[in-house]
Design a protein around this motif. Structure first.
Motif, PDB file in Angstrom:
ATOM      1  N   VAL A  20       0.839  -1.277  -0.044  1.00  0.00           N
ATOM      2  CA  VAL A  20      -0.189   0.045   0.071  1.00  0.00           C
ATOM      3  C   VAL A  20       0.927   1.275  -0.073  1.00  0.00           C
ATOM      4  CG1 VAL A  20      -1.618   1.196   1.243  1.00  0.00           C
ATOM      5  CG2 VAL A  20      -1.674  -1.130   1.374  1.00  0.00           C
ATOM      6  N   VAL A  21       1.743   1.447   0.817  1.00  0.00           N
ATOM      7  CA  VAL A  21       2.807   2.280   0.931  1.00  0.00           C
ATOM      8  C   VAL A  21       4.276   2.378  -0.398  1.00  0.00           C
ATOM      9  CG1 VAL A  21       4.640   3.370   2.342  1.00  0.00           C
ATOM     10  CG2 VAL A  21       2.460   2.179   3.242  1.00  0.00           C
ATOM     11  N   SER A  22       4.505   1.246  -0.510  1.00  0.00           N
ATOM     12  CA  SER A  22       5.588   1.223  -1.789  1.00  0.00           C
ATOM     13  C   SER A  22       5.123   1.429  -3.229  1.00  0.00           C
ATOM     14  CB  SER A  22       6.194  -0.334  -1.511  1.00  0.00           C
ATOM     15  OG  SER A  22       5.254  -1.460  -1.672  1.00  0.00           O
ATOM     16  N   ASP A  23       3.755   0.893  -3.298  1.00  0.00           N
ATOM     17  CA  ASP A  23       3.401   1.417  -4.571  1.00  0.00           C
ATOM     18  C   ASP A  23       3.426   2.963  -4.899  1.00  0.00           C
ATOM     19  OD1 ASP A  23       1.754   0.451  -6.910  1.00  0.00           O
ATOM     20  OD2 ASP A  23       0.731   1.832  -6.413  1.00  0.00           O
ATOM     21  N   ILE A  24       2.948   3.762  -3.755  1.00  0.00           N
ATOM     22  CA  ILE A  24       3.315   5.203  -3.645  1.00  0.00           C
ATOM     23  C   ILE A  24       4.507   5.470  -4.021  1.00  0.00           C
ATOM     24  CG2 ILE A  24       2.435   7.447  -2.673  1.00  0.00           C
ATOM     25  CD1 ILE A  24       0.141   5.872  -3.984  1.00  0.00           C
TER      26      ILE A  24
ATOM     27  N   SER B 133       8.035  -2.901  -2.115  1.00  0.00           N
ATOM     28  CA  SER B 133       9.312  -2.832  -1.089  1.00  0.00           C
ATOM     29  C   SER B 133       9.812  -1.355  -1.433  1.00  0.00           C
ATOM     30  CB  SER B 133      10.454  -3.885  -1.207  1.00  0.00           C
ATOM     31  OG  SER B 133      11.542  -3.425  -0.493  1.00  0.00           O
ATOM     32  N   GLY B 134       9.379  -0.472  -0.398  1.00  0.00           N
ATOM     33  CA  GLY B 134       9.993   0.946  -0.452  1.00  0.00           C
ATOM     34  C   GLY B 134      10.817   1.327   0.551  1.00  0.00           C
ATOM     35  N   GLY B 135      10.548   2.568   1.433  1.00  0.00           N
ATOM     36  CA  GLY B 135      11.156   3.033   2.169  1.00  0.00           C
ATOM     37  C   GLY B 135      10.968   2.146   3.626  1.00  0.00           C
ATOM     38  N   GLU B 136       9.726   1.447   3.857  1.00  0.00           N
ATOM     39  CA  GLU B 136       9.569   0.587   5.056  1.00  0.00           C
ATOM     40  C   GLU B 136      10.357  -0.544   5.192  1.00  0.00           C
ATOM     41  OE1 GLU B 136       8.096  -1.428   1.592  1.00  0.00           O
ATOM     42  OE2 GLU B 136       7.639   0.718   2.185  1.00  0.00           O
TER      43      GLU B 136
ATOM     44  N   SER C 190       6.923   5.340   7.188  1.00  0.00           N
ATOM     45  CA  SER C 190       6.658   5.805   5.855  1.00  0.00           C
ATOM     46  C   SER C 190       5.434   6.478   5.960  1.00  0.00           C
ATOM     47  CB  SER C 190       6.718   4.609   4.818  1.00  0.00           C
ATOM     48  OG  SER C 190       7.963   4.094   4.652  1.00  0.00           O
ATOM     49  N   THR C 191       4.309   5.770   6.698  1.00  0.00           N
ATOM     50  CA  THR C 191       3.026   6.696   6.388  1.00  0.00           C
ATOM     51  C   THR C 191       3.034   7.956   7.266  1.00  0.00           C
ATOM     52  OG1 THR C 191       2.372   5.026   8.327  1.00  0.00           O
ATOM     53  CG2 THR C 191       1.657   4.540   6.070  1.00  0.00           C
ATOM     54  N   ALA C 192       3.984   8.074   8.338  1.00  0.00           N
ATOM     55  CA  ALA C 192       4.166   9.296   9.146  1.00  0.00           C
ATOM     56  C   ALA C 192       4.941  10.171   8.404  1.00  0.00           C
ATOM     57  CB  ALA C 192       4.768   9.029  10.465  1.00  0.00           C
ATOM     58  N   CYS C 193       5.631   9.782   7.309  1.00  0.00           N
ATOM     59  CA  CYS C 193       6.338  10.526   6.472  1.00  0.00           C
ATOM     60  C   CYS C 193       5.296  11.277   5.530  1.00  0.00           C
ATOM     61  CB  CYS C 193       7.463  10.083   5.876  1.00  0.00           C
ATOM     62  SG  CYS C 193       8.828   9.625   6.543  1.00  0.00           S
ATOM     63  N   TYR C 194       4.574  10.674   4.881  1.00  0.00           N
ATOM     64  CA  TYR C 194       3.527  10.903   3.803  1.00  0.00           C
ATOM     65  C   TYR C 194       2.418  11.847   4.450  1.00  0.00           C
ATOM     66  CZ  TYR C 194       4.886   8.000   0.066  1.00  0.00           C
ATOM     67  OH  TYR C 194       5.537   7.329  -1.088  1.00  0.00           O
TER      68      TYR C 194
END
Length: 444
Positions: free
Chosen positions: A198-202, A269-272, A304-308
């Motif tokens: 959900v996060v890495s796609d963004i 797989s992103g920043g998280e 990561s979601t806190a960053c967004y």
């Protein structure tokens, strides 16, 4: 579903998903087949004998995976007169270049490696077989990660966690009861890992917008069709409900296929994931006992979601040209943080220096389009509550992480990979420290 010559269905039929492709590039059809049943070990052994006859086969497991499935599989293979060599790793092995060398020395004339296990055992078999250009089969033992079907393996090379290309298994043989009865922490880890997409796609869409233009909607389309089967059932996953746990497992398998189709780990797989790799790499320095990858990824999702969340609250007028200063400050910390591994980490960070320097003009220029992506990410509070609903503790103490080590990863994890993620955006927008404190509030 498509059938292979031995009547096992492929995990996906690509034609079902091609309408989701937005990149107009060719996607290789995934060839991974799946057999699921209480007799999976017997079926695997018969297939192995039929296909490879008297040719040598290498079977890998660790003490835990031997107990739940490896012993039964070994007996079945012996009963079918398979030319078998076995190797048992120590408990809780770590996928390193040293262990890869150990497996490579065992291969000899083997034509097939079979891994019985989850993350590490799977990656060791997958990468070793890929390097040797021989076949690879997998017997998963837990719904704990999405690497079973991916085209990558996470290996520590000279102390640095690397995501390396590796050919996915040709076949998966699944014992449903073993998957369903996996320990709660392993189920929670898988739940965290699959929700990372959900996060890495963004993250991937942001990088594509700023630099590569390489985003494709196909992986997200694949996952959208199964997301409800796990995202809406955290309590049932925690209780070990068969439908919910197998829904989670199927989601993990599809997530791995999505990475293979994309040709990279970017869809999942992103920043998280970077902070999880950071903690893994630091174990030799800190002496910290390894924690499950997926649980660490869950903590990374909160970051990561806190960053967004911070980014979407920021007006473009607040953006300042500071890319050179931030890069220099982060680079200066590498020798302090990494000691003997500093040179390898610095090499990774230097490889994205030219991209990071462009943030000064690209962030203001693309801010409105980026904001439309930031708005799509759920809040860190949403994920923290979701993970906790599985019934296992979800905080730094449970993962044996200090606040200092979490903060170190949050502020410096982006240096260990070339990939551009939300951690880079947050650092260059000046909100990474505030987002780190936001995450800590939810993880204490």
């Amino acid at each position: 579903m498509c059938k292979d010559p031995h009547n096992h269905p492929r995990i996906v039929d690509l034609q079902d998903y091609l309408s989701g492709c937005t990149c107009e590039q060719e996607h290789p059809a995934p060839e991974v087949t799946l057999y699921r049943g209480a007799d999976a070990c017997q079926v695997l052994a018969r297939d192995c004998r039929a296909i490879y006859q008297d040719q040598p086969v290498l079977l890998l497991f660790d003490p835990d995976t031997y107990a739940v499935a490896g012993a039964e599989l070994q007996q079945c293979l012996i009963a079918e007169n398979v030319n078998l060599t076995t190797y048992q790793f120590d408990s809780h092995p770590v996928a390193t270049d040293t262990l890869i060398a150990t497996v490579s020395a065992l291969i000899h004339a083997s034509v097939l490696i079979i891994s019985v296990g989850s993350g590490t055992v799977n990656d060791l078999g997958k990468y070793s077989s890929s390097e040797a250009k021989i076949d690879f089969w997998s017997v998963p033992t837990a719904p704990s990660m999405n690497g079973y079907t991916s085209g990558i393996a996470a290996i520590k090379v000279k102390g640095v966690k690397r995501t390396l290309p590796a050919t996915p298994p040709q076949r998966l043989y699944v014992l449903p009861e073993v998957i369903q009865q996996a320990p709660l922490k392993l189920r929670q880890a898988g739940f965290c890992d699959v929700l990372a997409k959900v996060v890495s796609d963004i993250d991937w869409q942001c990088e594509s917008l700023l630099f590569s233009g390489g985003y494709c909607g196909l992986p997200a389309t694949m996952m959208a069709g199964v997301e409800k089967s796990y995202s809406e059932h955290p309590e049932e996953i925690g209780r070990g409900d068969e439908s919910a746990v197998m829904g989670l497992f199927n989601g993990l398998l599809l997530s791995g296929v999505a990475m293979s189709l994309a040709g990279s780990s970017a869809p999942a797989s992103g920043g998280e994931h970077l902070v999880s790799h950071f903690w893994d790499m630091r174990e030799a320095i800190t002496g910290r006992e390894p924690e499950l990858h997926g649980l660490q990824v869950g903590a990374g999702i909160i970051l990561s979601t806190a960053c967004y969340q911070r980014l979407r609250q920021l007006d473009s007028a607040a953006l300042q040209p500071q890319a050179d200063r931030i890069f220099a400050a982060t680079a200066a910390q590498i020798p302090v943080i990494w000691g003997p591994y500093a040179a390898e980490v610095d090499k990774q960070f230097q490889n994205k220096r030219e991209l990071l320097k462009q943030f000064d003009h690209l962030l203001p220029q693309k801010w409105e389009e980026l904001q439309s992506l930031f708005q799509q990410v759920p809040s860190p509070e949403y994920f923290a509550a979701l993970f906790a609903r599985t019934g296992a503790p979800f905080n730094l103490d449970a993962f044996r992480l200090t606040e200092e080590e979490f903060t170190l990863a949050a502020l410096n994890g982006r240096a260990i990979r070339e990939r551009i993620t939300v951690l880079d955006l947050a650092a260059n927008a000046g909100v990474l420290e505030a987002a780190t404190e936001d995450a800590l509030q939810l993880l204490r």
